[in-house]
Enzyme design. Structure first.
Site, PDB file in Angstrom:
ATOM      1  N   LYS A  28     -20.554 -15.550   4.169  1.00  0.00           N
ATOM      2  CA  LYS A  28     -21.761 -15.206   3.926  1.00  0.00           C
ATOM      3  C   LYS A  28     -22.830 -14.614   2.836  1.00  0.00           C
ATOM      4  O   LYS A  28     -22.476 -13.525   2.391  1.00  0.00           O
ATOM      5  CB  LYS A  28     -21.846 -13.929   5.590  1.00  0.00           C
ATOM      6  CG  LYS A  28     -21.152 -14.828   6.596  1.00  0.00           C
ATOM      7  CD  LYS A  28     -21.129 -14.217   7.714  1.00  0.00           C
ATOM      8  CE  LYS A  28     -20.509 -14.192   8.923  1.00  0.00           C
ATOM      9  NZ  LYS A  28     -20.140 -13.388  10.130  1.00  0.00           N
ATOM     10  N   ARG A  31       1.037  -1.170  -0.670  1.00  0.00           N
ATOM     11  CA  ARG A  31       0.161   0.334  -0.104  1.00  0.00           C
ATOM     12  C   ARG A  31       1.067   1.104  -0.026  1.00  0.00           C
ATOM     13  O   ARG A  31       0.659   2.362  -0.665  1.00  0.00           O
ATOM     14  CB  ARG A  31      -1.110   0.196   1.235  1.00  0.00           C
ATOM     15  CG  ARG A  31      -2.063  -1.350   1.326  1.00  0.00           C
ATOM     16  CD  ARG A  31      -3.082  -1.055   1.787  1.00  0.00           C
ATOM     17  NE  ARG A  31      -4.461  -1.721   1.628  1.00  0.00           N
ATOM     18  CZ  ARG A  31      -5.434  -2.738   2.299  1.00  0.00           C
ATOM     19  NH1 ARG A  31      -4.623  -2.035   3.718  1.00  0.00           N
ATOM     20  NH2 ARG A  31      -5.880  -2.779   2.600  1.00  0.00           N
ATOM     21  N   GLY A  47     -10.422  -8.616  -0.211  1.00  0.00           N
ATOM     22  CA  GLY A  47      -9.515  -8.977   0.393  1.00  0.00           C
ATOM     23  C   GLY A  47      -8.106 -10.637   0.217  1.00  0.00           C
ATOM     24  O   GLY A  47      -7.659 -10.689  -0.611  1.00  0.00           O
ATOM     25  N   GLY A  85     -14.615  -3.534   0.447  1.00  0.00           N
ATOM     26  CA  GLY A  85     -15.900  -3.236   0.741  1.00  0.00           C
ATOM     27  C   GLY A  85     -16.206  -1.786  -0.238  1.00  0.00           C
ATOM     28  O   GLY A  85     -17.913  -1.551  -0.708  1.00  0.00           O
TER      29      GLY A  85
HETATM   30  P1  ADP Z   1     -13.895 -11.321   0.400  1.00  0.00           P
HETATM   31  O1  ADP Z   1     -12.351 -11.276   0.848  1.00  0.00           O
HETATM   32  O2  ADP Z   1     -12.715 -11.705  -0.970  1.00  0.00           O
HETATM   33  O3  ADP Z   1     -14.645 -10.672   0.309  1.00  0.00           O
HETATM   34  P2  ADP Z   1     -14.944 -13.171   2.365  1.00  0.00           P
HETATM   35  O4  ADP Z   1     -14.464 -12.655   3.855  1.00  0.00           O
HETATM   36  O5  ADP Z   1     -16.329 -12.908   2.257  1.00  0.00           O
HETATM   37  O6  ADP Z   1     -14.434 -12.873   1.368  1.00  0.00           O
HETATM   38  O7  ADP Z   1     -14.456 -14.524   2.872  1.00  0.00           O
HETATM   39  C1  ADP Z   1     -13.902 -15.640   2.858  1.00  0.00           C
HETATM   40  C2  ADP Z   1     -13.813 -16.676   3.950  1.00  0.00           C
HETATM   41  O8  ADP Z   1     -15.338 -17.346   3.222  1.00  0.00           O
HETATM   42  C3  ADP Z   1     -12.476 -17.312   3.956  1.00  0.00           C
HETATM   43  O9  ADP Z   1     -12.054 -17.288   4.880  1.00  0.00           O
HETATM   44  C4  ADP Z   1     -12.234 -19.144   3.544  1.00  0.00           C
HETATM   45  O10 ADP Z   1     -12.454 -19.585   4.214  1.00  0.00           O
HETATM   46  C5  ADP Z   1     -14.719 -18.804   3.762  1.00  0.00           C
HETATM   47  N1  ADP Z   1     -15.180 -20.103   2.941  1.00  0.00           N
HETATM   48  C6  ADP Z   1     -15.281 -19.896   2.071  1.00  0.00           C
HETATM   49  N2  ADP Z   1     -15.964 -20.887   1.536  1.00  0.00           N
HETATM   50  C7  ADP Z   1     -16.346 -22.018   2.453  1.00  0.00           C
HETATM   51  C8  ADP Z   1     -17.118 -23.112   3.210  1.00  0.00           C
HETATM   52  N3  ADP Z   1     -17.034 -23.678   1.609  1.00  0.00           N
HETATM   53  N4  ADP Z   1     -17.153 -23.375   3.710  1.00  0.00           N
HETATM   54  C9  ADP Z   1     -16.475 -22.637   5.438  1.00  0.00           C
HETATM   55  N5  ADP Z   1     -16.050 -21.460   4.548  1.00  0.00           N
HETATM   56  C10 ADP Z   1     -15.783 -21.021   3.312  1.00  0.00           C
END
Ligand code: ADP
Ligand code: MG
Length: 393
Positions: free
Chosen positions: A200, A39, A351, A374
């Site tokens: 989620k 960064r 991230g 976000g």
């Molecule tokens: P980003 O940071 O790219 O927006 P998120 O924070 O929404 O992504 O999600 C990332 C998390 O989701 C990771 O820690 C990953 O382990 C978890 N994850 C993805 N698929 C599954 C799954 N099938 N079961 C449990 N956790 C999961």
């Protein structure tokens, strides 16, 4: 809307002017050592242009979540040292971002000099966008530059309050690059494929609702899959899901169908009987009772990669599985590799998705890696980001 850029600010002349630059210098620190200076490096081009133009740069950022009071572990001081090395010019540091000490440090800046202020979030007024705190920051400068896209979706003193108080303002080069590339997702060449994964439905509901009717294809992966499968009445074993979001998932499905779009769910999964990294796993089309699905299966990965090759524009956010564990990383890796090979314009945000792409070393084959998290998600939904709106047009 055309956000004013650095060119327009520099054209008006900035020599000897005090320019407040809101950057994102929120780097990971361990025992006062910078673990990753990405960064800081990313902030250099905008700073160099201002320094070369003779501006007196008053640089500010947050780091971590210090909750409105001093926290030695969240000091920006180590960042000043690293930035000086990268810029090849001295960077002064002031251990408060407002008040007499800051005013004095600013008054001592030569033309082309840089002063880094201490962590904005040592003051509660920052995240509250407190008018007095914004006044105190604005007193330090004549012009304003925001180069911190990742906080542009927050109306904080340094992203909105200061901007409103300084008549001359612009987006920095990093901010402009983010806006330009993410605009492509708002006005895509069609077909548009949106790949959404991650933990989620509740984190991504707004983006699901906004993009399900707009993208020709919305392909779901990650743990949010199981809320959608549960909504369809399909077996999910012990996979992670959000029962209170089933109605939301159904609404997204209906919005997609009503707009004549496709919403794709995984057709196979990598499943295990427990979350232990060494628990045996296998590929299955149906998730049996007592099993947990932790990644998309190879057939799903192939389907999603085929979609990416047929699309003209692809937006991807959120890993396809629990990619931190090697046994469940293949789906995320295959999708990332497929995007790198696609002729479509590819934009990745989030991230964890970026971490996956960087692990694979294929970042240079993706058209844009958004640092915004976000902020990127809000922007692609079509929302107005307060920090961008505050720059005017
Ligand atoms: P980003 O940071 O790219 O927006 P998120 O924070 O929404 O992504 O999600 C990332 C998390 O989701 C990771 O820690 C990953 O382990 C978890 N994850 C993805 N698929 C599954 C799954 N099938 N079961 C449990 N956790 C999961
Ligand atoms: Mg995440």
């Amino acid at each position: 809307m055309a956000t004013p850029d650095l060119d327009s600010l520099l054209q008006g002349g900035v020599r000897g002017e005090r320019v407040f630059v809101r950057a994102d210098l929120n780097v990971p620190l361990v025992d006062g050592r910078i673990r990753d200076d990405t960064r800081i490096r990313a902030s250099v081009p905008t700073l160099r242009r201002l320094v070369d133009a003779g501006a007196r740069v008053v640089l500010a950022s947050h780091l971590g979540r210090p909750k409105g009071r001093f926290d030695p572990d969240a000091s920006l001081k180590p960042v000043a040292r690293r930035l000086a090395e990268l810029l090849g010019t001295p960077v002064a540091f002031c251990d408060d971002c407002v008040g007499d000490a800051a005013a004095k440090a600013v008054s001592e800046l030569p033309d082309g000099g840089v002063l880094l202020l201490e962590n904005l979030r040592f003051h509660a007024g920052e995240t509250a966008n407190d008018p007095e705190f914004a006044d105190a920051l604005a007193e330090l400068a004549d012009a304003y530059v925001n180069d911190a896209f990742g906080t542009a979706h927050r109306a904080h003193a340094s992203t909105v309050g200061v901007a409103e108080r300084l008549p001359r303002r612009a987006a920095g080069d990093l901010m402009m690059a983010e806006l330009r590339h993410l605009q492509v997702i708002r006005e895509p060449e069609r077909p548009l494929l949106v790949l959404l994964g991650g933990a989620k439905v509740s984190d991504k509901l707004a983006v699901l609702e906004a993009l399900a009717p707009r993208a020709e294809t919305l392909a779901i992966g990650g743990a949010m899959t199981f809320t959608f499968m549960a909504a369809r009445g399909e077996p999910i074993g012990d996979s992670r899901f959000e029962p209170e979001r089933i109605d939301d998932a159904l609404r997204v499905e209906r919005a997609s169908a009503a707009a004549g779009r496709r919403l794709l769910l995984p057709s196979d999964h990598v499943i295990a009987e427990s979350l232990d990294a060494d628990a045996p796993s296998r590929v299955a089309n149906t998730i049996p009772d007592g099993w947990i699905a932790l990644d998309i299966g190879p057939e799903t990965a192939r389907r999603y990669v085929d979609e990416a090759k047929r699309a003209r524009t692809v937006f991807w956010n959120g890993p396809m599985g629990m990619f931190e564990i090697d046994a469940y990383a293949a789906g995320t890796r295959s999708v990332a590799a497929g995007l790198a090979e696609s002729d479509a314009t590819t934009v990745i945000g989030g991230g964890d998705s970026l971490a996956a792409v960087n692990q694979l070393g294929i970042g240079d084959r993706i058209d844009h890696l958004s640092t915004g998290g976000g902020a990127s998600l809000e922007f692609v939904q079509g929302l107005t980001l307060p920090g961008v709106a505050a720059l005017g047009d």
